[in-house]
Design a protein around this motif. Structure first.
Motif, short mmCIF file in Angstrom:
data_model
loop_
_atom_site.label_atom_id
_atom_site.label_comp_id
_atom_site.label_asym_id
_atom_site.label_seq_id
_atom_site.Cartn_x
_atom_site.Cartn_y
_atom_site.Cartn_z
N VAL A 196 0.83 -1.21 0.00
CA VAL A 196 0.00 0.00 0.00
C VAL A 196 0.87 1.25 0.00
O VAL A 196 0.57 2.22 -0.71
CB VAL A 196 -0.99 -0.01 1.18
N ALA A 197 1.94 1.25 0.78
CA ALA A 197 2.84 2.40 0.81
C ALA A 197 3.46 2.66 -0.56
O ALA A 197 3.63 3.80 -0.97
CB ALA A 197 3.93 2.20 1.86
N ALA A 198 3.78 1.60 -1.29
CA ALA A 198 4.36 1.74 -2.62
C ALA A 198 3.30 2.10 -3.66
O ALA A 198 3.57 2.86 -4.59
CB ALA A 198 5.07 0.45 -3.02
N ASP A 199 2.09 1.55 -3.51
CA ASP A 199 1.04 1.75 -4.50
C ASP A 199 -0.33 1.49 -3.87
O ASP A 199 -0.77 0.35 -3.79
CB ASP A 199 1.25 0.79 -5.68
N PRO A 200 -1.00 2.55 -3.42
CA PRO A 200 -2.30 2.36 -2.76
C PRO A 200 -3.33 1.64 -3.65
O PRO A 200 -4.23 0.98 -3.13
CB PRO A 200 -2.76 3.79 -2.44
N ASP A 201 -3.17 1.72 -4.95
CA ASP A 201 -4.08 1.06 -5.87
C ASP A 201 -4.01 -0.46 -5.73
O ASP A 201 -4.93 -1.18 -6.11
CB ASP A 201 -3.77 1.48 -7.31
N SER A 202 -2.92 -0.96 -5.14
CA SER A 202 -2.78 -2.41 -4.94
C SER A 202 -3.85 -2.98 -4.01
O SER A 202 -4.11 -4.18 -4.03
CB SER A 202 -1.39 -2.75 -4.39
N LEU A 203 -4.51 -2.12 -3.24
CA LEU A 203 -5.60 -2.59 -2.37
C LEU A 203 -6.74 -3.21 -3.17
O LEU A 203 -7.54 -3.96 -2.61
CB LEU A 203 -6.12 -1.46 -1.49
N ALA A 204 -6.80 -2.94 -4.45
CA ALA A 204 -7.82 -3.56 -5.30
C ALA A 204 -7.65 -5.08 -5.33
O ALA A 204 -8.59 -5.79 -5.68
CB ALA A 204 -7.75 -3.00 -6.72
#
Length: 188
Positions: A93-101
């Motif tokens: 999430v810290a690297a890419d919040p979109d990964s929460l998808a």
């Protein structure tokens, strides 16, 4: 307490919660209460560091999409919830919040604007552990004032990145394409 020990505490609480079928925050408080007071204060210091590191517009936008809106207080709870997911998810999430998808709980609750990752009680685990040890609800805050070194002015000033309109669907889709598609569907 170094950062690796901090994450070991989080992971142990996650494992304990899963095996005991009890809430993560309850297990975390129990585990912290078994530690010396100094370590609880050090845990709180590390918690604040990783919590503050997520104080960014892009992470807030992810919380806004997942929760169907997100106030200041809710964003504190969301960041605590991301920490409760463990180190691997936190770093993603810290690297890419979109990964929460790709997180199973987010996928399962998509479109219902459930506050699935908003976990307020995690914010208060250290103070809960102190209260359990001392029987005094204010003991943590008194100890914290003595432990926490005076911060130089603006030490905690955070660069939140570029601000943008969370209510602009096209901007949200551009910045968080996977989450926006999951929450709103591909046609929006």
């Amino acid at each position: 307490m170094d950062i690796d020990t901090f994450w070991n505490v989080i992971e142990a609480a996650r494992a304990g919660a899963a095996s005991a079928d009890k809430p993560f925050d309850e297990i975390l408080v129990n585990q912290l209460a078994d530690r010396p007071r100094q370590e609880i204060l050090e845990y709180a210091e590390r918690f604040d560091e990783v919590h503050d590191a997520l104080y960014r517009w892009d992470v807030w936008a992810a919380a806004y999409l997942i929760g169907g809106g997100c106030s200041d207080d809710s964003f504190m709870d969301f960041r605590a919830g991301v920490i409760a997911l463990g180190r691997q998810w936190y770093e993603r999430v810290a690297a890419d919040p979109d990964s929460l998808a790709g997180h199973p709980e987010v996928v399962q609750s998509a479109g219902v604007h459930d506050e699935v990752l908003f976990y307020e009680d995690v914010n208060y685990a250290a103070s809960g552990a102190f209260e359990r040890i001392t029987g005094d609800a204010d003991a943590f805050y008194e100890a914290w004032r003595g432990f926490h070194r005076a911060d130089p002015e603006n030490k905690h000033a955070v660069d939140m990145g570029e601000d943008f309109d969370f209510d602009d669907d096209s901007e949200m889709s551009r910045r968080l394409p996977l989450l926006a598609a999951l929450i709103h569907g591909p046609t929006r």
